[in-house]
Enzyme design. Sequence first.
Site, PDB file in Angstrom:
ATOM      1  N   LYS A  54       0.851  -1.212   0.000  1.00  0.00           N
ATOM      2  CA  LYS A  54       0.000   0.000   0.000  1.00  0.00           C
ATOM      3  C   LYS A  54       0.876   1.249   0.000  1.00  0.00           C
ATOM      4  CE  LYS A  54      -3.724  -2.473   2.289  1.00  0.00           C
ATOM      5  NZ  LYS A  54      -4.272  -2.956   3.551  1.00  0.00           N
ATOM      6  N   GLN A  98      -4.177  -1.441   9.720  1.00  0.00           N
ATOM      7  CA  GLN A  98      -4.169  -2.799   9.168  1.00  0.00           C
ATOM      8  C   GLN A  98      -4.731  -3.791  10.186  1.00  0.00           C
ATOM      9  OE1 GLN A  98      -3.312  -3.527   6.000  1.00  0.00           O
ATOM     10  NE2 GLN A  98      -3.657  -5.712   6.254  1.00  0.00           N
ATOM     11  N   ASP A 121     -10.952   2.864   4.303  1.00  0.00           N
ATOM     12  CA  ASP A 121     -11.347   1.449   4.280  1.00  0.00           C
ATOM     13  C   ASP A 121     -12.872   1.306   4.187  1.00  0.00           C
ATOM     14  OD1 ASP A 121      -9.372  -0.578   4.390  1.00  0.00           O
ATOM     15  OD2 ASP A 121      -8.916  -0.129   6.491  1.00  0.00           O
TER      16      ASP A 121
HETATM   17  N1  GUN Z   1      -6.544  -6.667   6.468  1.00  0.00           N
HETATM   18  C1  GUN Z   1      -6.869  -7.418   5.373  1.00  0.00           C
HETATM   19  N2  GUN Z   1      -7.527  -6.678   4.472  1.00  0.00           N
HETATM   20  C2  GUN Z   1      -7.626  -5.432   4.985  1.00  0.00           C
HETATM   21  C3  GUN Z   1      -8.190  -4.214   4.509  1.00  0.00           C
HETATM   22  O1  GUN Z   1      -8.770  -4.124   3.411  1.00  0.00           O
HETATM   23  N3  GUN Z   1      -8.069  -3.148   5.339  1.00  0.00           N
HETATM   24  C4  GUN Z   1      -7.457  -3.226   6.540  1.00  0.00           C
HETATM   25  N4  GUN Z   1      -7.412  -2.132   7.281  1.00  0.00           N
HETATM   26  N5  GUN Z   1      -6.929  -4.336   7.018  1.00  0.00           N
HETATM   27  C5  GUN Z   1      -7.019  -5.423   6.228  1.00  0.00           C
END
Ligand code: GUN
Length: 299
Positions: A54, A98, A121
Site C-alpha cells: 500500500k 491494518q 477502508d
Molecule cells: N486486512 C486485510 N484486508 C484489509 C483491509 O482491506 N483493510 C485493513 N485495514 N486491514 C485489512
Amino acid sequence: MAAKIIDGKAIAEQVNRETAELAAKLFAERGVKPGIAVVLVGSDPASQVYVNSKDRKAGELGFNSLKIDLPAATSQITLLTEIARLNRDPQVHGILVQSPLPKHISEKEIILAIDPAKDVDCFHPYNVGKMLIGEPDGFLPCTPWGVMMLLERSGINPAGKHAVIIGRSNIVGKPMMAMLVQKAKGADATVTVCHSRTPDIASFTRQADIIVAAIGKANFLTADMIKPGAVVIDVGINRIPDAAAKSGTRLVGDVDYAAVAEKASAITPVPGGVGPMTIAMLMRNTLRACQKANGLPMA
Ligand code: GUN
C-alpha cells in the site's frame, strides 16, 4: 468453452493510471497531494507485505504516504492517541489501520476513532450506513468496490442477474450484498448470501449468473456447483502446501480454478484478479477524501 479470464492486474493498472492523473491535476491546480497513513501494529508477516505494498503504490501514484509501525505491545490508548493525531493532520486524507490487530486492542473502538472523512477502508459505521443507503458522496469498501469495477470494466452488467455471494464478512460479503443489490447503474442484481450455516450451498450457486466466492476456503467452489456460463469472481487468498514450489506453498483462491474455468463464461484468477483491485480502490478512496477535503467534487 473456456472462460474469459478477467485480468485484475490490467484493470487495476488502468484505474491507478487514472488516479495518478487526477492526483497530478489536483496538485497542479491546488498544490495538494493526497496523503495516506497506514498503521501497522505488530509484525505479522502477511500484514507487513500488505502494508508495504500500500505504501509503495501510494508513492507510485504521487501521493504522500506515511507508514507507521508500532510494536505489538502498543496499548489501546497509545493507538487511539496516534489516530487522534492523524485525524488532526491536514496532510493526511486517509487513515488505514491494518487488521488483524493484536488481541488486547479493540478493533471496534479503533474503527470508531477514525474520522469518518478519513476512513478510506469504509469500515466506520457512518460510512457503512451511507454505503448501504447508496449515498454517492461517501466511500465504498475497497474489495467489494474492486469487484464492482472488475464487472463494469469487463462489460458484465449485474442488472436483473442473480448474484450469489458465498461469505458474510463485514469486509467483503455484507458490503458486496449491499453494492450488488443497490438501485444504481452497474448494480440492480437479485442477491443471495450463503454462509457457513447455509445448508446445501451448491443448490444456490447452481442458480447463480454471478458468483462471488469470499469464504476463505481453498478450492471451495467446484465445477459441479456452477451453471454453465456463470461469471465467477474469486475473492479468496489461501496459502496451501505445494512441494513443487520453491517456498513450499502457493496461493489459491476459493475456487477450483482449472475446472471452473472450463464451465464459466468469465473468471478471475488468484493471484491477479481481485487482489490488485483492493489497493487500487484504496488509492481512489484516498484521492476522493483529498478532493472532498479541498471542496472539490469526488472522482
Ligand atoms: N486486512 C486485510 N484486508 C484489509 C483491509 O482491506 N483493510 C485493513 N485495514 N486491514 C485489512
